[in-house]
Design a protein around this motif. Structure first.
Motif, PDB file in Angstrom:
ATOM      1  N   GLU A  80     -56.136 -48.186  64.976  1.00 46.01           N
ATOM      2  CA  GLU A  80     -57.456 -47.671  64.576  1.00 46.01           C
ATOM      3  C   GLU A  80     -58.361 -48.823  64.159  1.00 46.01           C
ATOM      4  O   GLU A  80     -57.886 -49.859  63.695  1.00 46.01           O
ATOM      5  CB  GLU A  80     -57.318 -46.698  63.397  1.00 46.01           C
ATOM      6  N   LYS A  81     -59.654 -48.604  64.289  1.00 38.35           N
ATOM      7  CA  LYS A  81     -60.605 -49.644  63.903  1.00 38.35           C
ATOM      8  C   LYS A  81     -60.600 -49.822  62.388  1.00 38.35           C
ATOM      9  O   LYS A  81     -60.551 -48.858  61.630  1.00 38.35           O
ATOM     10  CB  LYS A  81     -62.013 -49.277  64.382  1.00 38.35           C
ATOM     11  N   GLY A  82     -60.657 -51.085  61.962  1.00 42.02           N
ATOM     12  CA  GLY A  82     -60.768 -51.379  60.537  1.00 42.02           C
ATOM     13  C   GLY A  82     -62.208 -51.317  60.074  1.00 42.02           C
ATOM     14  O   GLY A  82     -63.141 -51.358  60.888  1.00 42.02           O
ATOM     15  N   VAL A  83     -62.410 -51.234  58.759  1.00 37.72           N
ATOM     16  CA  VAL A  83     -63.766 -51.112  58.207  1.00 37.72           C
ATOM     17  C   VAL A  83     -64.105 -52.288  57.284  1.00 37.72           C
ATOM     18  O   VAL A  83     -65.052 -52.225  56.514  1.00 37.72           O
ATOM     19  CB  VAL A  83     -63.943 -49.778  57.451  1.00 37.72           C
TER      20      VAL A  83
ATOM     21  N   PRO B  35     -66.372 -45.245  58.336  1.00 37.60           N
ATOM     22  CA  PRO B  35     -66.552 -44.867  59.743  1.00 37.60           C
ATOM     23  C   PRO B  35     -65.249 -44.610  60.500  1.00 37.60           C
ATOM     24  O   PRO B  35     -65.277 -44.015  61.572  1.00 37.60           O
ATOM     25  CB  PRO B  35     -67.334 -46.042  60.336  1.00 37.60           C
ATOM     26  N   ASN B  36     -64.090 -45.041  59.951  1.00 37.90           N
ATOM     27  CA  ASN B  36     -62.819 -44.702  60.605  1.00 37.90           C
ATOM     28  C   ASN B  36     -62.176 -43.448  60.005  1.00 37.90           C
ATOM     29  O   ASN B  36     -61.034 -43.110  60.344  1.00 37.90           O
ATOM     30  CB  ASN B  36     -61.848 -45.883  60.556  1.00 37.90           C
ATOM     31  N   SER B  37     -62.900 -42.781  59.106  1.00 36.54           N
ATOM     32  CA  SER B  37     -62.498 -41.495  58.501  1.00 36.54           C
ATOM     33  C   SER B  37     -61.282 -41.601  57.579  1.00 36.54           C
ATOM     34  O   SER B  37     -60.749 -40.579  57.153  1.00 36.54           O
ATOM     35  CB  SER B  37     -62.215 -40.434  59.580  1.00 36.54           C
ATOM     36  N   ARG B  38     -60.859 -42.813  57.243  1.00 38.45           N
ATOM     37  CA  ARG B  38     -59.650 -42.993  56.436  1.00 38.45           C
ATOM     38  C   ARG B  38     -59.912 -43.007  54.943  1.00 38.45           C
ATOM     39  O   ARG B  38     -59.011 -42.716  54.149  1.00 38.45           O
ATOM     40  CB  ARG B  38     -58.958 -44.305  56.837  1.00 38.45           C
ATOM     41  N   MET B  39     -61.119 -43.365  54.527  1.00 39.24           N
ATOM     42  CA  MET B  39     -61.436 -43.461  53.103  1.00 39.24           C
ATOM     43  C   MET B  39     -62.785 -42.837  52.801  1.00 39.24           C
ATOM     44  O   MET B  39     -63.616 -42.649  53.690  1.00 39.24           O
ATOM     45  CB  MET B  39     -61.426 -44.924  52.648  1.00 39.24           C
TER      46      MET B  39
ATOM     47  N   THR C 160     -61.414 -43.764  47.757  1.00 44.24           N
ATOM     48  CA  THR C 160     -60.132 -43.078  47.741  1.00 44.24           C
ATOM     49  C   THR C 160     -59.690 -42.809  49.171  1.00 44.24           C
ATOM     50  O   THR C 160     -60.531 -42.643  50.066  1.00 44.24           O
ATOM     51  CB  THR C 160     -60.203 -41.754  46.963  1.00 44.24           C
ATOM     52  N   THR C 161     -58.389 -42.798  49.377  1.00 47.68           N
ATOM     53  CA  THR C 161     -57.872 -42.342  50.658  1.00 47.68           C
ATOM     54  C   THR C 161     -58.073 -40.831  50.746  1.00 47.68           C
ATOM     55  O   THR C 161     -58.274 -40.157  49.729  1.00 47.68           O
ATOM     56  CB  THR C 161     -56.380 -42.694  50.794  1.00 47.68           C
TER      57      THR C 161
END
Length: 282
Positions: free
Chosen positions: A13-16, A235-239, A255-256
């Motif tokens: 996945e893309k990092g932010v 933008p990667n929806s992870r946090m 937060t995650t």
């Protein structure tokens, strides 16, 4: 960018790490709109004003920010070029102009205008022009934001007697209520992958960050704090980034999505509000 490359190699996945955030501070009588790295470092003032600045919203691609300024003694929406500092007027209609949010293609902006007397959701061309009313209620409809696919709009309305999150088509029309737990739910923020909706819910007098899995409707509280506000997804929806009060001081936190890992961001002092996580840079 090196960190992003490593993250993507490991996770797929893309990092932010190379993305940016925007947020607002107030110190004494000075209001600042800041643009900083995703970890809160290297903050640069995009705008300084003696009047309040609220509701920053990144355009797709990260070149522009829309925001609301009270310099004209009423809320007016501007679009601000981050690199040059130049800005242009987006909405200065009769009454209040607030809560701007860009469409995924960057061609239009939705906002809350009180042209008709009550606050309603309108859409307008990002280059200006006449607004088009999307919501039709006698209540207050506000905080509109597009779904990632651009087909629908989430917004807050008190048409049911208390503020709740609703969803309607991008052209307006019938709205569907999404939040049913609690009697006060505001600040919807969809994840870029379309899976989650973050929002603030009042629980026993405490304002806490929650997340809803849109497919199932399952709602989970992510914090145990009491003054959370303004969630915004990476933008990667992870946090999720949000503003809160920690140990008597205002802070920006991430937060995650499962709520397990929280981090306090470095950076600004004073009254810190309204963080908005920027998109992947084009």
């Amino acid at each position: 960018r090196v960190a992003d490359f490593i993250y993507e190699k490991i996770t797929g996945e893309k990092g932010v790490f190379s993305t940016r955030i925007a947020y607002v501070t107030k110190t004494a009588q000075r209001h600042n709109l800041w643009v900083a790295d995703a970890d809160g470092e290297n903050a640069r003032a995009a705008l300084t004003s003696p009047e309040p600045i609220i509701s920053p919203s990144w355009a797709p691609g990260g070149a522009q920010l829309a925001y609301v300024s009270f310099e004209a003694r009423k809320p007016v929406i501007y679009a601000h070029d981050v690199a040059s500092g130049k800005r242009r007027l987006l909405a200065n209609f009769k009454g209040s102009n607030s809560a701007p949010s860009w469409s995924p293609d960057g061609r239009s902006v939705v906002a809350t205008l009180s042209l008709s007397g009550s606050a309603q959701v309108y859409a307008m061309d990002a280059n200006g022009g006449e607004p088009r009313r999307l919501s039709q209620s006698a209540s207050i409809d506000t905080e509109p934001v597009f779904s990632p696919d651009g087909k629908s709009i989430y917004f807050v309305s008190d048409r049911g007697g208390s503020p709740q999150v609703y969803r309607m088509g991008a052209q307006g029309g019938n709205a569907q209520r999404l939040t049913f737990t609690g009697n006060y739910n505001i600040s919807p923020a969809p994840s870029p992958d379309g899976r989650w909706l973050a929002f603030i819910s009042r629980v026993n007098g405490a304002f806490r960050l929650h997340v809803m899995e849109l497919a199932s409707g399952t709602v989970t509280a992510l914090t145990e704090s009491s003054a959370d506000e303004s969630p915004s997804f990476a933008p990667n929806s992870r946090m999720i980034i949000y503003a809160t009060r920690e140990k008597g001081q205002e802070a920006l936190m991430t937060t995650t999505v499962d709520g397990r890992i929280k981090t306090r961001l470095a950076g600004a002092q004073g009254d810190i509000r309204e963080p908005e996580w920027g998109p992947f840079l084009r």
